[in-house]
Design an enzyme around this catalytic site. Structure first.
Site, short mmCIF file in Angstrom:
data_model
loop_
_atom_site.label_atom_id
_atom_site.label_comp_id
_atom_site.label_asym_id
_atom_site.label_seq_id
_atom_site.Cartn_x
_atom_site.Cartn_y
_atom_site.Cartn_z
N SER A 135 77.90 -89.53 100.40
CA SER A 135 79.20 -89.35 101.08
C SER A 135 79.57 -89.90 101.11
O SER A 135 79.22 -91.22 101.24
CB SER A 135 78.67 -88.05 102.53
OG SER A 135 79.37 -88.30 103.46
N TYR A 148 73.10 -88.93 109.80
CA TYR A 148 73.80 -87.88 108.68
C TYR A 148 73.91 -89.43 108.42
O TYR A 148 74.04 -89.70 106.82
CB TYR A 148 74.57 -87.15 108.69
CG TYR A 148 75.06 -86.55 107.31
CD1 TYR A 148 73.94 -85.75 106.85
CD2 TYR A 148 76.71 -86.70 107.18
CE1 TYR A 148 74.15 -85.81 105.07
CE2 TYR A 148 76.82 -86.36 106.19
CZ TYR A 148 75.96 -85.35 105.01
OH TYR A 148 76.61 -85.48 104.11
N1 LIG Z 1 80.26 -80.34 102.28
C1 LIG Z 1 80.27 -81.24 102.63
O1 LIG Z 1 81.94 -81.67 103.39
C2 LIG Z 1 79.75 -82.68 101.88
C3 LIG Z 1 80.51 -84.29 101.85
C4 LIG Z 1 79.66 -85.03 101.71
C5 LIG Z 1 78.99 -84.76 100.71
N2 LIG Z 1 77.83 -83.22 101.71
C6 LIG Z 1 76.35 -83.40 100.03
O2 LIG Z 1 76.55 -82.78 99.15
C7 LIG Z 1 75.10 -82.04 99.25
C8 LIG Z 1 75.27 -80.92 99.04
O3 LIG Z 1 75.98 -80.06 100.27
P1 LIG Z 1 76.94 -78.69 100.53
O4 LIG Z 1 78.10 -78.99 101.40
O5 LIG Z 1 76.92 -78.05 98.92
O6 LIG Z 1 76.24 -77.85 101.53
P2 LIG Z 1 75.08 -76.73 102.10
O7 LIG Z 1 76.23 -75.45 101.14
O8 LIG Z 1 74.69 -76.44 103.03
O9 LIG Z 1 73.78 -76.53 100.41
C9 LIG Z 1 72.75 -77.20 100.60
C10 LIG Z 1 71.90 -77.31 99.52
O10 LIG Z 1 70.68 -77.79 99.88
C11 LIG Z 1 69.99 -77.10 100.02
N3 LIG Z 1 68.82 -78.26 101.06
C12 LIG Z 1 68.60 -78.21 102.17
N4 LIG Z 1 67.92 -78.43 102.47
C13 LIG Z 1 66.60 -78.80 101.67
C14 LIG Z 1 65.27 -79.23 101.24
N5 LIG Z 1 64.79 -79.66 102.74
N6 LIG Z 1 64.92 -78.45 100.37
C15 LIG Z 1 65.26 -78.30 99.47
N7 LIG Z 1 66.58 -77.69 99.61
C16 LIG Z 1 67.26 -78.55 100.16
C17 LIG Z 1 69.98 -76.02 100.13
O11 LIG Z 1 68.67 -74.78 100.33
P3 LIG Z 1 67.93 -74.33 100.66
O12 LIG Z 1 68.69 -73.99 102.57
O13 LIG Z 1 67.81 -73.25 99.93
O14 LIG Z 1 66.71 -74.80 100.82
C18 LIG Z 1 71.79 -76.35 99.84
O15 LIG Z 1 71.44 -75.33 98.23
C19 LIG Z 1 74.42 -82.71 100.83
O16 LIG Z 1 73.51 -83.53 99.71
C20 LIG Z 1 75.44 -83.17 101.78
O17 LIG Z 1 74.74 -83.97 102.00
C21 LIG Z 1 78.77 -82.42 101.66
#
Ligand SMILES: NC(=O)c1ccc[n+]([C@@H]2O[C@H](COP(=O)([O-])OP(=O)(O)OC[C@H]3O[C@@H](n4cnc5c(N)ncnc54)[C@H](OP(=O)(O)O)[C@@H]3O)[C@@H](O)[C@H]2O)c1
Length: 250
Positions: A135, A148
């Site tokens: 990120s 975070y």
């Molecule tokens: N959205 C943003 O603004 C943003 C920006 C920069 C980086 N990111 C990063 O991008 C990645 C994906 O984020 P997203 O925005 O797509 O979030 P999201 O929609 O909340 O999806 C997160 C995914 O991670 C899984 N997950 C969370 N904790 C877990 C655990 N302990 N074990 C296994 N699976 C787990 C969740 O599945 P379950 O709940 O089914 O376990 C879900 O499928 C993350 O690493 C996040 O930090 C996001």
């Protein structure tokens, strides 16, 4: 190609899984929510293999990976370490220790545990690509990002250090560093289910979408094998990293 993606039950991971299967790849997709994995399986069919486990639980990881066909497991071409979360936006002195522990266990411990399981197979076949979803929070501080951001700085440095260790081994590593992205569950999770607060994050701004990140991942997968894209830092045009702030005595 055989592609293992963590966190496919929502957001980036879900879109990447859909697009990879549509592109003809076999996807092993993980998450903790079995019902959501079942929905994706129903949508994507035989070329999607769901695995239900928590990335912070090494025993569960080993058991889930052990249930895979061994030829498939030892021939994973691409590992996408996407599963992760932010919890809370309070200042460090008011943050929850439970939230901090969960972020560390998921974003850093979970990611290294997955890498530790899969990397030896890639090195053994002298071929592979690891894509870590970090990120911009790992590159620039912002208020309330405390742990975070620190976990994502860890991910970024781990990606760079992997590249160092993998010199001469034909295993590629790319660190993707996205800024503000909407259309995922990220902010609902961060604000512990407060949808109204989460939706305000995306008000009146053109944010990055899961499709944009998925497009980058598909582009990375298609790069020639002699090229390593080290880092991809991406923000919406509407966001900046400038943010130096001064507290003044008034
Ligand atoms: N959205 C943003 O603004 C943003 C920006 C920069 C980086 N990111 C990063 O991008 C990645 C994906 O984020 P997203 O925005 O797509 O979030 P999201 O929609 O909340 O999806 C997160 C995914 O991670 C899984 N997950 C969370 N904790 C877990 C655990 N302990 N074990 C296994 N699976 C787990 C969740 O599945 P379950 O709940 O089914 O376990 C879900 O499928 C993350 O690493 C996040 O930090 C996001």
């Amino acid at each position: 190609m055989n592609i293992l993606i963590t966190g496919v039950t929502a957001g980036f991971g879900r879109q990447i899984a859909i697009d990879c299967v549509k592109a003809g790849h076999i996807v092993i997709g993980t998450g903790r929510r079995a019902d959501k994995l079942g929905e994706i399986k129903a949508e994507l069919g035989d070329n999607f293999i769901p695995l239900c486990f928590d990335v912070s639980d090494l025993t569960a990881i080993k058991s889930a990976l052990g249930s895979l066909d061994q030829t498939l497991l030892t021939n994973i071409d691409v590992l996408i370490n996407n599963a992760g979360l932010a919890l809370g936006l309070e200042s460090a002195d008011k943050a929850s220790i439970d939230d901090w522990q969960t972020m560390i266990q998921t974003n850093t411990l979970g990611l290294v545990q997955m890498t530790h399981q899969i990397l030896p197979y890639m090195v053994a076949k002298n071929d592979g690509l690891i894509i870590n979803i970090s990120s911009t929070a790992g590159n620039y501080p912002y208020f309330g990002a405390n742990v975070y951001g620190a976990t994502k700085a860890f991910v970024t440095q781990f990606s760079l250090n992997l590249r160092a260790d993998l010199l001469g081994k034909n295993v590629r590593v790319t660190n993707i560093e996205p800024g503000l992205c909407g259309g995922t569950e990220f902010s609902n999770v961060r604000f512990h289910g407060d949808d109204e607060r989460a939706s305000k994050v995306y008000e009146n701004v053109e944010f990055i979408r899961p499709q944009d990140i998925s497009n980058m991942v598909l582009w990375l997968i298609d790069q020639p094998k002699h090229i390593n894209i080290n880092r991809l830092e991406v923000m919406p045009v509407a966001q900046t990293f400038a943010g130096l702030t001064v507290a003044r005595d008034l």
